[in-house]
Design an enzyme around this catalytic site. Sequence first.
Site, PDB file in Angstrom:
ATOM      1  CG  ASP A 146      -2.517  29.225  92.158  1.00 11.45           C
ATOM      2  OD1 ASP A 146      -2.387  28.528  91.143  1.00 11.45           O
ATOM      3  OD2 ASP A 146      -2.275  28.819  93.308  1.00 11.45           O
ATOM      4  CG  ASP A 179     -17.404  44.602  82.168  1.00 17.96           C
ATOM      5  OD1 ASP A 179     -16.242  45.036  82.091  1.00 17.96           O
ATOM      6  OD2 ASP A 179     -17.932  44.299  83.261  1.00 17.96           O
ATOM      7  N   PRO A 187      -8.802  30.457  76.099  1.00 18.86           N
ATOM      8  CG  PRO A 187      -6.955  29.423  77.074  1.00 18.86           C
ATOM      9  CD  PRO A 187      -7.417  30.734  76.532  1.00 18.86           C
ATOM     10  CG  ASP A 188     -11.137  27.850  81.358  1.00 21.53           C
ATOM     11  OD1 ASP A 188     -11.604  26.794  80.913  1.00 21.53           O
ATOM     12  OD2 ASP A 188     -10.854  28.019  82.560  1.00 21.53           O
ATOM     13  CG  ASP A 204     -16.236  47.650  66.015  1.00 21.02           C
ATOM     14  OD1 ASP A 204     -16.484  46.707  66.797  1.00 21.02           O
ATOM     15  OD2 ASP A 204     -15.203  48.342  66.116  1.00 21.02           O
ATOM     16  CG  HIS A 221     -13.636  44.875  84.546  1.00 20.32           C
ATOM     17  ND1 HIS A 221     -15.004  44.929  84.310  1.00 20.32           N
ATOM     18  CD2 HIS A 221     -13.481  45.051  85.883  1.00 20.32           C
ATOM     19  CE1 HIS A 221     -15.633  45.130  85.456  1.00 20.32           C
ATOM     20  NE2 HIS A 221     -14.741  45.212  86.426  1.00 20.32           N
ATOM     21  CG  ASP A 353     -31.940  44.006  95.753  1.00 18.05           C
ATOM     22  OD1 ASP A 353     -33.091  43.936  96.199  1.00 18.05           O
ATOM     23  OD2 ASP A 353     -31.621  44.764  94.828  1.00 18.05           O
ATOM     24  CB  SER A 394     -16.434  44.465  89.190  1.00 22.46           C
ATOM     25  OG  SER A 394     -16.747  45.704  88.628  1.00 22.46           O
TER      26      SER A 394
END
Length: 582
Positions: A146, A179, A187-188, A204, A221, A353, A394
């Site tokens: 959402d 990652d 777009p964001d 590459d 991810h 930590d 993650s």
Amino acid sequence: MKKRKFFVISLFFVVFLLSGCIFSLYKSRISGSISPFVGSVVEDKQSVLAIEPSTSSIEFEHHVSGEYIVKFNDWLDRNKASSLFMSVGMEKSSIQKALSFRGSKTNYFLIKASEENIEKLKRLPEVEFVEPNYLFFSQAEVTPNDPYYPEQWHYSLINLPAAWSITKGSSLTVVAIIDTGVRFDHPDLQGIFYDDGYDFVDDDPDPTDPGMSYDGKIISHGTHVAGTIAALTNNSQGVSGVCWGGSGIRILPIRVLDDSGIGTSFDVARGIVYAVEHGAKVLNMSLGSPSDSSIIRDAIKYAYDNDVVVVCAAGNDNGSLRYPAKYPETIAVGAVRLDKERAWYSNYGPELDVVAPGGDLGVDQNGDGNPDGVLSTCWISNDGELYEFLQGTSMAAPHVSGIVALLMSKGYTGVETIRKILRYTAEDLGEPGFDNYYGAGLVDAYRALTYDTGYEPFIVWTVDAVTGVIDSITSADEGGNFLLTEVKARSVYVYAWRDVDHNMYLTSGDLYGYYGYSGGNPKDGTPTAITVEPGETITVEFQFSPIITDRLKPVFEGSLLQKVLEIKEAAVEEYYNKLERK
């Protein structure tokens, strides 16, 4: 007699005024801005380039079958290494790739070999270690989405809205995401990338995420992690980022995990080295392995020695911490739910930590009709969705990486200083004081940004090109802008320095640059002189980069160093005085 005396005094006064005016005409102004250098900051590019691509297939174990990493006691070139490998019965083509760290007298080789060859190799006196090419796995899970900020409950949990009143991030700070790669077409996420980065899976320069297969979907991810740190904010679209994306923070994308969310220790190590040597001061590593890899340990130490903060996901096994989060040089992050309880999957131990929001897709504790996952930018090729709820450590790690980037944007520097700030300002959870399940507690962005020590200004100054004497000094603001108002010499060099480790000397890991810097190790270059006419105001722009090398001797000595340090101390005092007045 009185008239003559009056005339002499008047004449002296006029001459004094004129001399002051003439002297003031020679004072010039230099305004401008500084920015991070985009590119490698070391001359030897071989430290991150593959000799040839590996074609080994990856099996679903904890390491790549038939692949090993070899480190020798001393530096060996490829020919000498090949000779040693052949002496134990290996083929000349056994070497797959090579890696070295700047300033190191050793290097590493990725080889293909049989177990029999490896046993013989381990017995050679020239060999320091031989280990499997371990696998690292993404630490995330998936559910429907959402795309609205109100669903990002995890930001208020860490007191982020209040922190935004202090800073929204600075273009002087670069965060590397090691990652699965990212979707540059999201777009964001437009305009947030510092450089195109690198893909160490395909070898590459295009780390575009092809998608990671999970639970019947193909997701990105790395794009989810990038959005949590720096998704475009206040743009009437999608979600927000911890660093108020669009305000300055830049992301360096590095792909080390393949379309199964799996990568090798060799590629992860290359990604770490690349990030350090391309100017990143924060590394987000939302990946982990149960195996203690010597090459990963060395790469993490390399980052630490160059004052780079490495933030790592603790792991999702409800067990002991995964590597590299378990290494003492990293900042290990566990996960909590909306109710601040430890997420059921979050790994734990004495190396932890802090904790941050990681979510729990199995509950809806705030009753908003959505599962309590972490909502961020994503990319799902199956159905075209651009946002997704995920859960895992993650997702917790990039919250902390974002806070670290905000701290650096305000001038807080140094790995141990930042660790101290995060721990001392965290909200204590679980057993009183530090504990194995929550570490020091839940991170608090606002309290961290108002901590009373650790600030380090970016000092800018000019040096008389003829006499070598410091001529004028100031400090740059959060955006890298500066104004030198008392430039007296006509020909000057302009320098910039941030003493990242607070040791009062220009050493490795510090940010350093000057007018005329154009890449490579900034310590080894030569500044370009600027000619300033009396009374003139000129504008200049130049770049800086981290110094990547062994610990250096002081560059500034005696009275020159003292003058820079005095201005720096004054800037620090002024900063904390302003905080108290607020």
